[in-house]
Design a protein around this motif. Structure first.
Motif, PDB file in Angstrom:
ATOM      1  N   GLY A   7       0.772  -1.231   0.000  1.00 25.38           N
ATOM      2  CA  GLY A   7       0.000   0.000   0.000  1.00 25.38           C
ATOM      3  C   GLY A   7       0.804   1.282   0.000  1.00 25.38           C
ATOM      4  N   GLY A   8       2.103   1.175   0.131  1.00 31.06           N
ATOM      5  CA  GLY A   8       2.920   2.380   0.100  1.00 31.06           C
ATOM      6  C   GLY A   8       2.970   2.967  -1.303  1.00 31.06           C
ATOM      7  N   GLY A   9       3.544   4.154  -1.400  1.00 33.02           N
ATOM      8  CA  GLY A   9       3.662   4.798  -2.697  1.00 33.02           C
ATOM      9  C   GLY A   9       3.950   6.267  -2.568  1.00 33.02           C
ATOM     10  N   LEU A  10       3.776   6.957  -3.680  1.00 34.10           N
ATOM     11  CA  LEU A  10       4.007   8.396  -3.761  1.00 34.10           C
ATOM     12  C   LEU A  10       2.660   9.108  -3.805  1.00 34.10           C
ATOM     13  N   VAL A  11       2.514  10.116  -2.949  1.00 33.71           N
ATOM     14  CA  VAL A  11       1.260  10.856  -2.886  1.00 33.71           C
ATOM     15  C   VAL A  11       1.582  12.322  -2.625  1.00 33.71           C
TER      16      VAL A  11
ATOM     17  N   SER B 262      -4.087  10.669   0.654  1.00 31.64           N
ATOM     18  CA  SER B 262      -4.292   9.530   1.551  1.00 31.64           C
ATOM     19  C   SER B 262      -3.652   8.269   0.990  1.00 31.64           C
ATOM     20  N   LEU B 263      -3.256   7.417   1.903  1.00 31.36           N
ATOM     21  CA  LEU B 263      -2.802   6.072   1.566  1.00 31.36           C
ATOM     22  C   LEU B 263      -3.322   5.118   2.624  1.00 31.36           C
ATOM     23  N   ARG B 264      -3.491   3.876   2.222  1.00 29.88           N
ATOM     24  CA  ARG B 264      -3.892   2.834   3.161  1.00 29.88           C
ATOM     25  C   ARG B 264      -2.865   1.712   3.098  1.00 29.88           C
ATOM     26  N   LEU B 265      -2.171   1.508   4.196  1.00 29.30           N
ATOM     27  CA  LEU B 265      -1.209   0.418   4.290  1.00 29.30           C
ATOM     28  C   LEU B 265      -1.897  -0.816   4.861  1.00 29.30           C
TER      29      LEU B 265
ATOM     30  N   TYR C 224       7.847  -9.987  15.655  1.00 26.00           N
ATOM     31  CA  TYR C 224       8.202 -10.146  14.251  1.00 26.00           C
ATOM     32  C   TYR C 224       8.070  -8.807  13.524  1.00 26.00           C
ATOM     33  N   TRP C 225       8.882  -8.653  12.479  1.00 28.06           N
ATOM     34  CA  TRP C 225       8.867  -7.441  11.654  1.00 28.06           C
ATOM     35  C   TRP C 225       8.561  -7.784  10.201  1.00 28.06           C
ATOM     36  N   GLY C 226       7.859  -6.872   9.551  1.00 26.88           N
ATOM     37  CA  GLY C 226       7.716  -6.944   8.115  1.00 26.88           C
ATOM     38  C   GLY C 226       8.913  -6.322   7.428  1.00 26.88           C
ATOM     39  N   GLN C 227       8.887  -6.349   6.103  1.00 31.70           N
ATOM     40  CA  GLN C 227      10.036  -5.874   5.328  1.00 31.70           C
ATOM     41  C   GLN C 227       9.987  -4.370   5.083  1.00 31.70           C
ATOM     42  N   GLY C 228       8.842  -3.763   5.318  1.00 31.65           N
ATOM     43  CA  GLY C 228       8.700  -2.323   5.140  1.00 31.65           C
ATOM     44  C   GLY C 228       8.118  -1.949   3.793  1.00 31.65           C
ATOM     45  N   THR C 229       7.449  -0.804   3.779  1.00 29.71           N
ATOM     46  CA  THR C 229       6.900  -0.256   2.548  1.00 29.71           C
ATOM     47  C   THR C 229       7.149   1.251   2.550  1.00 29.71           C
ATOM     48  N   GLN C 230       7.596   1.765   1.422  1.00 28.88           N
ATOM     49  CA  GLN C 230       7.982   3.158   1.335  1.00 28.88           C
ATOM     50  C   GLN C 230       6.755   4.048   1.123  1.00 28.88           C
ATOM     51  N   VAL C 231       6.684   5.091   1.923  1.00 34.40           N
ATOM     52  CA  VAL C 231       5.672   6.128   1.748  1.00 34.40           C
ATOM     53  C   VAL C 231       6.407   7.442   1.481  1.00 34.40           C
ATOM     54  N   THR C 232       6.080   8.069   0.371  1.00 32.09           N
ATOM     55  CA  THR C 232       6.697   9.341   0.011  1.00 32.09           C
ATOM     56  C   THR C 232       5.599  10.369  -0.235  1.00 32.09           C
ATOM     57  N   VAL C 233       5.684  11.470   0.494  1.00 26.72           N
ATOM     58  CA  VAL C 233       4.691  12.533   0.376  1.00 26.72           C
ATOM     59  C   VAL C 233       5.385  13.757  -0.208  1.00 26.72           C
ATOM     60  N   SER C 234       4.930  14.189  -1.355  1.00 25.93           N
ATOM     61  CA  SER C 234       5.537  15.344  -2.010  1.00 25.93           C
ATOM     62  C   SER C 234       4.792  16.620  -1.635  1.00 25.93           C
ATOM     63  N   SER C 235       5.545  17.707  -1.594  1.00 25.70           N
ATOM     64  CA  SER C 235       4.932  18.992  -1.209  1.00 25.70           C
ATOM     65  C   SER C 235       4.394  19.736  -2.417  1.00 25.70           C
TER      66      SER C 235
END
Length: 117
Positions: free
Chosen positions: A7-11, A16-19, A106-117
């Motif tokens: 669910g990560g991404g560039l916004v 809004s994003l939903r992980l 336990y940990w997940g591998q992570g997902t990148q969230v990038t918010v641009s101005s």
């Protein structure tokens, strides 16, 4: 054991994003679930936590009112709804499971969230 985030991404700011994090290999309903985030060079930061039954949730002050953590124990899934995103929310977001009786986590591998101005 696996925790798989998506669910990560560039916004753009204000968006809004939903992980989502899908768990497998352990008794999901016996674990409190957390979302952390990390910016390179900084320590991992606890963003939101939800109890094993979903009855209690807590948030980092800077995301209160904008983020909502939820879980579905029938689907072994925990979600993080992120609204009104800000550039300072940019980070890698990690799902984390910790057994309520202590010990295993336990940990997940992570997902990148990038918010641009």
């Amino acid at each position: 054991v696996q925790l798989v985030e998506s669910g990560g991404g560039l916004v753009q700011a204000g968006g809004s994003l939903r992980l989502s994090c899908v768990a497998s290999g352990f008794t999901f309903s016996s674990y409190g679930m957390r979302w952390y985030r990390q910016v390179p060079g900084n320590e991992r930061e606890l963003v939101a936590v939800i109890s094993s039954d979903g009855g209690t949730a807590n948030y980092l002050d800077s995301v209160k009112g904008r983020y909502t953590i939820s879980r579905d124990n029938s689907k072994n899934t925990v979600n993080l709804q992120m609204n009104n995103l800000k550039p300072e929310d940019t980070a890698v977001y990690y799902c984390h499971a910790r057994r309520t009786t202590g010990g295993a986590s336990y940990w997940g591998q992570g997902t990148q969230v990038t918010v641009s101005s």
